[in-house]
Design a protein around this motif. Structure first.
Motif, PDB file in Angstrom:
ATOM      1  N   SER A 156      39.708  12.984 -21.965  1.00 45.07           N
ATOM      2  CA  SER A 156      40.930  12.502 -22.604  1.00 45.07           C
ATOM      3  C   SER A 156      41.707  13.640 -23.255  1.00 45.07           C
ATOM      4  O   SER A 156      42.933  13.724 -23.140  1.00 45.07           O
ATOM      5  CB  SER A 156      40.564  11.440 -23.657  1.00 45.07           C
ATOM      6  OG  SER A 156      41.696  11.027 -24.371  1.00 45.07           O
ATOM      7  N   TRP A 157      40.997  14.531 -23.932  1.00 49.39           N
ATOM      8  CA  TRP A 157      41.665  15.648 -24.613  1.00 49.39           C
ATOM      9  C   TRP A 157      42.349  16.588 -23.612  1.00 49.39           C
ATOM     10  O   TRP A 157      43.461  17.060 -23.843  1.00 49.39           O
ATOM     11  CB  TRP A 157      40.659  16.429 -25.449  1.00 49.39           C
ATOM     12  CG  TRP A 157      40.110  15.656 -26.619  1.00 49.39           C
ATOM     13  CD1 TRP A 157      40.531  14.440 -27.080  1.00 49.39           C
ATOM     14  CD2 TRP A 157      39.024  16.042 -27.465  1.00 49.39           C
ATOM     15  NE1 TRP A 157      39.781  14.040 -28.144  1.00 49.39           N
ATOM     16  CE2 TRP A 157      38.857  14.996 -28.409  1.00 49.39           C
ATOM     17  CE3 TRP A 157      38.192  17.132 -27.507  1.00 49.39           C
ATOM     18  CZ2 TRP A 157      37.875  15.051 -29.396  1.00 49.39           C
ATOM     19  CZ3 TRP A 157      37.209  17.180 -28.490  1.00 49.39           C
ATOM     20  CH2 TRP A 157      37.058  16.156 -29.424  1.00 49.39           C
ATOM     21  N   ILE A 158      41.661  16.870 -22.500  1.00 47.83           N
ATOM     22  CA  ILE A 158      42.258  17.735 -21.480  1.00 47.83           C
ATOM     23  C   ILE A 158      43.524  17.093 -20.912  1.00 47.83           C
ATOM     24  O   ILE A 158      44.554  17.741 -20.736  1.00 47.83           O
ATOM     25  CB  ILE A 158      41.246  18.029 -20.354  1.00 47.83           C
ATOM     26  CG1 ILE A 158      40.109  18.914 -20.881  1.00 47.83           C
ATOM     27  CG2 ILE A 158      41.924  18.693 -19.161  1.00 47.83           C
ATOM     28  CD1 ILE A 158      38.980  19.130 -19.892  1.00 47.83           C
ATOM     29  N   LEU A 159      43.434  15.801 -20.634  1.00 53.08           N
ATOM     30  CA  LEU A 159      44.580  15.078 -20.080  1.00 53.08           C
ATOM     31  C   LEU A 159      45.770  15.124 -21.037  1.00 53.08           C
ATOM     32  O   LEU A 159      46.915  15.401 -20.639  1.00 53.08           O
ATOM     33  CB  LEU A 159      44.181  13.634 -19.793  1.00 53.08           C
ATOM     34  CG  LEU A 159      45.198  12.804 -19.037  1.00 53.08           C
ATOM     35  CD1 LEU A 159      45.281  13.236 -17.589  1.00 53.08           C
ATOM     36  CD2 LEU A 159      44.851  11.323 -19.116  1.00 53.08           C
ATOM     37  N   ARG A 160      45.516  14.868 -22.313  1.00 56.41           N
ATOM     38  CA  ARG A 160      46.597  14.881 -23.303  1.00 56.41           C
ATOM     39  C   ARG A 160      47.223  16.271 -23.415  1.00 56.41           C
ATOM     40  O   ARG A 160      48.448  16.417 -23.490  1.00 56.41           O
ATOM     41  CB  ARG A 160      46.066  14.433 -24.676  1.00 56.41           C
ATOM     42  CG  ARG A 160      45.751  12.957 -24.763  1.00 56.41           C
ATOM     43  CD  ARG A 160      45.194  12.602 -26.137  1.00 56.41           C
ATOM     44  NE  ARG A 160      44.899  11.189 -26.244  1.00 56.41           N
ATOM     45  CZ  ARG A 160      45.787  10.242 -26.555  1.00 56.41           C
ATOM     46  NH1 ARG A 160      47.049  10.600 -26.811  1.00 56.41           N
ATOM     47  NH2 ARG A 160      45.444   8.987 -26.632  1.00 56.41           N
ATOM     48  N   LEU A 216      51.745  20.130 -22.032  1.00 53.82           N
ATOM     49  CA  LEU A 216      52.197  21.358 -21.374  1.00 53.82           C
ATOM     50  C   LEU A 216      53.120  21.077 -20.186  1.00 53.82           C
ATOM     51  O   LEU A 216      53.561  22.015 -19.526  1.00 53.82           O
ATOM     52  CB  LEU A 216      50.991  22.170 -20.907  1.00 53.82           C
ATOM     53  CG  LEU A 216      50.099  22.719 -22.027  1.00 53.82           C
ATOM     54  CD1 LEU A 216      48.817  23.318 -21.436  1.00 53.82           C
ATOM     55  CD2 LEU A 216      50.836  23.772 -22.842  1.00 53.82           C
ATOM     56  N   GLY A 217      53.392  19.783 -19.908  1.00 51.45           N
ATOM     57  CA  GLY A 217      54.382  19.452 -18.896  1.00 51.45           C
ATOM     58  C   GLY A 217      53.854  18.973 -17.564  1.00 51.45           C
ATOM     59  O   GLY A 217      54.633  18.812 -16.613  1.00 51.45           O
ATOM     60  N   HIS A 218      52.544  18.721 -17.444  1.00 53.42           N
ATOM     61  CA  HIS A 218      51.997  18.271 -16.173  1.00 53.42           C
ATOM     62  C   HIS A 218      52.453  16.828 -15.909  1.00 53.42           C
ATOM     63  O   HIS A 218      52.124  15.912 -16.670  1.00 53.42           O
ATOM     64  CB  HIS A 218      50.468  18.343 -16.196  1.00 53.42           C
ATOM     65  CG  HIS A 218      49.821  18.133 -14.859  1.00 53.42           C
ATOM     66  ND1 HIS A 218      49.686  16.894 -14.296  1.00 53.42           N
ATOM     67  CD2 HIS A 218      49.284  19.016 -13.983  1.00 53.42           C
ATOM     68  CE1 HIS A 218      49.068  17.004 -13.119  1.00 53.42           C
ATOM     69  NE2 HIS A 218      48.826  18.287 -12.917  1.00 53.42           N
ATOM     70  N   GLU A 219      53.193  16.611 -14.811  1.00 52.36           N
ATOM     71  CA  GLU A 219      53.802  15.313 -14.568  1.00 52.36           C
ATOM     72  C   GLU A 219      52.766  14.213 -14.347  1.00 52.36           C
ATOM     73  O   GLU A 219      52.931  13.079 -14.828  1.00 52.36           O
ATOM     74  CB  GLU A 219      54.741  15.393 -13.355  1.00 52.36           C
ATOM     75  CG  GLU A 219      55.970  16.258 -13.604  1.00 52.36           C
ATOM     76  CD  GLU A 219      56.908  16.255 -12.411  1.00 52.36           C
ATOM     77  OE1 GLU A 219      56.660  15.490 -11.451  1.00 52.36           O
ATOM     78  OE2 GLU A 219      57.887  17.022 -12.433  1.00 52.36           O
ATOM     79  N   GLY A 220      51.710  14.516 -13.596  1.00 51.95           N
ATOM     80  CA  GLY A 220      50.682  13.514 -13.353  1.00 51.95           C
ATOM     81  C   GLY A 220      50.000  13.070 -14.633  1.00 51.95           C
ATOM     82  O   GLY A 220      49.743  11.877 -14.843  1.00 51.95           O
TER      83      GLY A 220
END
Length: 404
Positions: A98-102, A107-111
């Motif tokens: 979850s932390w990595i995804l957030r 940082l702008g990752h669209e997915g």
């Protein structure tokens, strides 16, 4: 593995995982080494370093199960199992994802941004910031919080026993049809002929929302015997006459705890269990170091002669040696039965499993020097745990090729 090595359908560059020591648990473990080395960046989430960690660029330390708050379903109850200790800087692995995804979303990752959007993903997003938030979400349907459960509402009975489990359900009358409910099969009868397997192979139903393209052949609705690709009845038995089986031992859990001095006092080294007739036939005796090999590799084990193993069969537990991480074998090739297991076809038609048990090997006596020192310089000195746990040294890690 094939996708990494062939770069088809596209190159894979990053490996992010949390499922333990790959070389200890994957079939034909050596076949994975070229693939892991080809990756640009490997992140290994685990409770402690393993032999797989020496191939990783980053090790994220996770909590052991005794450090983890957890909900346990048992029959018609939910129990709160609370952490009893917490050592070092570790975190539950569920939160790491979850932390990595957030952070990637920030940082702008669209997915990742879409994954955080309730309109795109739905309202119940599994993206918790804390374990208490995660547990509260799981307890929401019981109208209670983790804090309340800890403070006395433990366990939770979420369903009366008479509703959770009943006898003779198949005899009950369906009010819509006025017929017995029957069993959960297409015919509502107790079936020996599993028509559900034919439907599954042809359509994917009832496990998909839309029918899939049909499998290349129908799954068999009846059980059948298929001779293993390696067996005493095949040509390979002339070179490798013994059938290897393997499995867990009570002092270890899957690939874990080989670095625990107490467990290693109980079971310090992997054994190969051999029937007395086979031991005599192949020249090994109780306590002998023994070579075990086939075309996929060659490992060592201590011989245990026992009538608990049938003639023609041998048994060995998978193992890795944390005390030999700085050797060329990196702690997993010298005594790990998964160096010998098979990960090539044929596979199980329905679930795709490969051959971890029931393959052919041969055994022979392995000579060693005094005090367990092997004759070749690249071999290692056999480690025996000390009663003084503080004497168990933490290994240093060699450079990982040119990547470091």
């Amino acid at each position: 593995m094939n996708a990494i090595l062939t770069e088809k359908p596209y190159p894979l560059k990053v490996w992010l995982e949390r499922s333990g020591n790959k070389f200890n648990v994957l079939g034909n473990a050596s076949s994975w080494e070229p693939a892991i080395k080809k990756l640009d960046f490997v992140v290994h989430m685990y409770m402690y370093p393993t032999s797989f960690s020496t191939y990783a660029d980053m090790l994220l330390p996770t909590t052991e199960w005794l450090e983890t708050n957890m909900l346990i379903d048992c029959m018609n109850y939910v129990f709160a199992r609370q952490a009893v200790t917490h050592t070092y800087e570790t975190v539950d692995e569920t939160l790491i994802w979850s932390w990595i995804l957030r952070r990637c979303a920030e940082l702008g990752h669209e997915g990742c941004q879409k994954a955080l959007d309730p309109e795109f993903m739905g309202a119940e997003l599994p993206l918790w910031k804390t374990m208490e938030e995660l547990l509260d979400a799981k307890l929401k349907r019981h109208n209670v919080t983790w804090k309340e459960v800890k403070e006395g509402k433990n366990p939770i009975q979420y369903m009366p026993m008479e509703k959770w489990a009943q006898y003779y359900v198949y005899k009950k009358i369906n009010p819509k049809t006025n017929l017995p409910l029957g069993f959960h099969t297409p015919s509502k009868k107790l079936e020996l002929y599993g028509e559900v397997f034919i439907n599954l192979g042809r359509t994917g139903m009832p496990y998909v929302k839309k029918p899939l393209p049909a499998a290349s052949k129908d799954y068999s609705p009846l059980p059948f015997y298929m001779e293993p690709s390696e067996s005493p009845n095949r040509k390979i038995a002339k070179k490798y006459p013994l059938v290897m089986t393997n499995g867990r031992l009570p002092m270890y859990h899957h690939g874990t705890l080989r670095n625990n001095p107490i467990s290693r006092e109980i079971y310090p080294l992997p054994e190969i269990w051999v029937n007395p007739a086979d031991a005599k036939k192949y020249g090994v005796a109780q306590g002998d170091w023994t070579w075990v090999e086939n075309d996929r590799g060659k490992i060592r084990a201590k011989c245990r002669v026992t009538e608990g193993i049938p003639e023609g069969i041998v048994y060995q537990e998978r193992f890795w040696n944390p005390e030999t991480l700085n050797t060329p074998t990196r702690g997993w090739k010298e005594m790990n039965v998964n160096v010998l297991t098979k990960n090539t076809p044929p596979f199980n038609d329905v679930v795709g499993t490969y051959t971890l048990r029931g393959f052919q090997v041969k055994i022979s006596k392995a000579d060693k020097g005094p005090d367990g020192v092997w004759s070749k310089p690249e071999d290692f000195k056999v480690w025996m745990p000390s009663n003084n746990v503080s004497e168990t040294s933490v290994p240093t890690y060699p450079e990982h090729g040119s990547k470091k």
